[in-house]
Design an enzyme around this catalytic site. Structure first.
Site, PDB file in Angstrom:
ATOM      1  N   CYS A  87       5.666 132.469  17.142  1.00  0.00           N
ATOM      2  CA  CYS A  87       6.966 131.817  17.015  1.00  0.00           C
ATOM      3  C   CYS A  87       6.752 130.314  17.125  1.00  0.00           C
ATOM      4  O   CYS A  87       6.024 129.860  18.013  1.00  0.00           O
ATOM      5  CB  CYS A  87       7.885 132.312  18.138  1.00  0.00           C
ATOM      6  N   HIS A 129      12.931 139.210  13.634  1.00  0.00           N
ATOM      7  CA  HIS A 129      12.502 138.102  14.509  1.00  0.00           C
ATOM      8  C   HIS A 129      13.529 136.958  14.463  1.00  0.00           C
ATOM      9  O   HIS A 129      13.955 136.459  15.500  1.00  0.00           O
ATOM     10  CB  HIS A 129      11.115 137.611  14.060  1.00  0.00           C
ATOM     11  N   GLU A 130      13.934 136.588  13.257  1.00  0.00           N
ATOM     12  CA  GLU A 130      14.882 135.476  13.123  1.00  0.00           C
ATOM     13  C   GLU A 130      16.272 135.866  13.620  1.00  0.00           C
ATOM     14  O   GLU A 130      16.972 135.068  14.232  1.00  0.00           O
ATOM     15  CB  GLU A 130      14.948 134.998  11.663  1.00  0.00           C
TER      16      GLU A 130
HETATM   17 ZN   LIG Z   1      10.665 132.557  16.436  1.00  0.00          ZN
END
Ligand SMILES: [Zn+2]
Length: 144
Positions: A87, A129-130
């Protein structure tokens, strides 16, 4: 314009991200987000990571630019896959995360056209994830 990335200790990443008023012009912020994401060699970037608490994120895979506004995940498959994720807000950290293989999503693109789609594998993982960022969740939250 390349923007600074908000790092994981910052409370901005934990705030609520509001849906965006329909038809709002997001061209400038989207352009800046792509420049920032490519500069830091990311494959996805969410608005809270550049300090904007709105429901917007971008993804780039296979040289294809994708824009997701007011996203929602409608349905998750039972089948899971493990993905090794990093990330941009947590430099030099990677973790194996269990994700759903398929998701059914709803979102607007940058022309404010509405889409209903099923994403699988890589795109499903990056989307999740986003979307976690939009919900104020980070990959470190999956660790025990
Ligand atoms: Zn991230």
């Amino acid at each position: 314009m390349i923007l600074p990335i908000i790092l994981y200790k910052n409370k901005i990443l934990r705030k609520k991200n509001k849906n965006i008023r329909l038809k709002k012009n997001l061209n400038k912020i989207i352009k800046n987000m792509f420049e920032t994401m490519y500069y830091y060699k990311g494959i996805g970037l969410s608005a809270p990571q550049i300090g904007k608490n709105i429901n917007l994120f971008i993804i780039s895979i296979n040289n294809k630019k994708m824009i997701f506004i007011n996203s929602k995940i409608i349905k998750y498959s039972k089948k899971k896959i493990i993905s090794n994720e990093g990330c941009l807000s947590i430099p030099n950290f990677y973790a194996n995360i269990k994700r759903n293989k398929l998701i059914k999503v709803e979102y607007y693109d940058n022309k404010w056209e509405k889409h209903n789609k099923i994403f699988k594998n890589n795109l499903s993982i990056i989307y999740q994830h986003e979307y976690d960022h939009i919900k104020g969740k980070l990959i470190i939250d999956y660790l025990n």
